[in-house]
Design an enzyme around this catalytic site. Structure first.
Site, short mmCIF file in Angstrom:
data_model
loop_
_atom_site.label_atom_id
_atom_site.label_comp_id
_atom_site.label_asym_id
_atom_site.label_seq_id
_atom_site.Cartn_x
_atom_site.Cartn_y
_atom_site.Cartn_z
N HIS A 18 -37.23 15.04 54.98
CA HIS A 18 -38.55 15.28 55.60
C HIS A 18 -38.60 14.72 57.01
CE1 HIS A 18 -39.82 16.06 51.54
NE2 HIS A 18 -39.85 14.81 51.19
N ASP B 124 -36.97 18.74 46.03
CA ASP B 124 -37.87 17.59 46.09
C ASP B 124 -38.77 17.44 44.86
OD1 ASP B 124 -39.21 15.39 47.05
OD2 ASP B 124 -40.24 16.42 48.67
ZN LIG Z 1 -38.62 13.03 48.15
#
Ligand SMILES: [Zn+2]
Length: 455
Positions: A269, A320
């Site tokens: 991210h 994720d």
């Molecule tokens: Zn993560």
């Protein structure tokens, strides 16, 4: 020896027609080229099976449970995180194992050959330690063994509730370890990995600059020595502000000035970056771990994809939160985020190349680098992480090479075209279905019946 024949294959030498791939008993590609034996398997098209470089498998069980608007007028990542903490407090080791097995089966069926499991759930509810500090890591590994997926286990250090060094909050106590406890956990996890298949490996995972102090980060990086180092970098604006207030710089800028960030690193991210940070990170040789579906689901923001690509940056994708496990959909989501922001088309294509080919080449290479895995390309000596697809269907029929790849990504139904998947030579998906799906699905559904979905 297994022999597979493909009408089209994306190999290290580019697209090749009518080729035979031999897979040795060591799980590696032994030969590519004409061979005088009838194949065991015939497929229309083969690709290297990429690594899913970022997963928290347990979160799969809460997919669909957090899509209501609560009383909080600013429903956000942080309200989602509260629900996630509430959900995980119910999980027993048996639940963790059953959920992970389902997730790994789904990943293989989606065309991934391996997973980087960013494993941060270590203790029982309230932070009560299990007798074995690596109890839950062992459960994840058992699930990976059952599914036959390649595993890069990333035991996570999480020891503070924010950059100010505050203690862990209630929902975080299942994650917490001091540096010594983390060293014990890592040793125990390394034994689990060395007892597993020879393609499995281990790395280190300092959770983020909010959950790990600068001193502890240095210790973990040293402990990781030559293996992969994975860390959440800059997902949320509030996180950037917290890091800036306490460390005096934004997360990417701080990390690049204080650590020798190189090709061992995978930064998950990297959503909130300035143009300068984007360029500097691209030059570092690190892989950025993008999770476009989860980042969309959580409303994180848009990655500086086109700028990062133009500077030659490496990236891979991960699922994720596992809210939806789809390899081709991750790539389409990434590309569409750039188009929507810039009102453009073919945003992530290199000049003269197709979007699908550009994205797929990068993701296959970046995922393998991030996982410390000899895969990502079809070449002799590489692990046989291979996905086989049918072109005998309405979505890819008559399509060849890069156009077939673009069609798999953008025409929908890419997943429906997958017939076979091998992970390090383990031929676990056949006829589009994982060989152990029925048993794994039964255990998962029994787990779901145990868990309260009322968050
Ligand atoms: Zn993560």
């Amino acid at each position: 020896m297994q022999i597979l024949h493909a009408q089209q294959a994306l190999t290290a030498a580019g697209w090749q027609d009518d080729i035979t791939i031999s897979i040795g008993s060591d799980g590696r590609i032994a030969a590519i080229g004409p061979i005088d034996q009838p194949p065991d398997t015939r497929v229309d098209l083969v690709l290297p099976a990429p690594v899913n470089l970022h997963s928290h498998s347990f979160q799969r069980a809460m997919a669909g449970l957090t899509e209501r608007r609560g009383d909080d007028p600013t429903d956000s990542f942080w309200t989602w995180r509260k629900l996630m903490y509430r959900f995980l407090d119910q999980l027993t080791p048996d639940h963790v194992e059953a959920i992970a097995a389902m997730v790994f089966v789904e990943m293989l069926e989606a065309g991934y050959g391996a997973v980087g499991e960013f494993h941060y759930l270590h203790h029982g509810p309230g932070g009560v330690a299990y007798d074995n500090p690596a109890e839950l890591a062992a459960r994840v590994a058992t699930a990976a063994g059952q599914a036959g997926i390649g595993l890069t286990l990333l035991p996570v250090l999480y020891h503070q509730g924010g950059c100010d060094g505050r203690a862990l909050g209630g929902g975080q106590q299942r994650f917490g370890n001091g540096p010594e406890a983390y060293a014990r956990l890592h040793d125990a996890s390394a034994r689990i990995i060395s007892d597993g298949p020879s393609d499995w490996t281990i790395g280190v995972a300092p959770h983020s600059l909010r959950a790990v102090s600068p001193a502890a980060l240095s210790d973990v990086v040293e402990m990781g020595a030559n293996g992969p180092i994975h860390m959440h970098l800059a997902e949320q604006i509030a996180e950037v502000e917290d890091v800036q207030a306490h460390l005096g710089a934004r997360p990417a800028g701080w990390l690049l000035s204080n650590h020798d960030v190189d090709d061992r690193w995978c930064l998950i991210h990297a959503t909130q970056m300035t143009p300068q940070e984007t360029a500097d990170l691209a030059k570092s040789g690190a892989v950025v771990g993008l999770c476009p579906i989860t980042e969309s689901n959580l409303g994180d923001g848009i990655f500086n994809g086109t700028a990062y690509l133009s500077k030659g940056g490496s990236f891979g994708v991960g699922s994720d939160s596992n809210v939806h496990i789809g390899l081709f959909e991750e790539l389409a989501t990434l590309e569409y985020s750039q188009r929507l922001r810039d009102r453009s088309r073919a945003a992530m294509a290199l000049p003269g190349k197709s979007v699908g080919r550009t994205l797929f080449d990068r993701l296959a290479h970046g995922g393998s680098q991030a996982a410390g895995r000899d895969s990502g390309t079809l070449a002799v000596g590489q692990l046989a992480d291979i996905v086989g697809l049918s072109t005998n269907n309405p979505w890819v029929c008559g399509r060849r090479g890069d156009t077939a790849l673009d069609s798999l990504i953008f025409a929908g139904h890419g997943r429906d075209c997958i017939t076979d998947v091998w992970s390090a030579g383990r031929h676990v998906v056949q006829d589009g279905r994982h060989l152990k799906r029925d048993a794994v699905e039964r255990a998962f559904m029994a787990t779901m019946a145990d868990l309260s979905g009322d968050l």
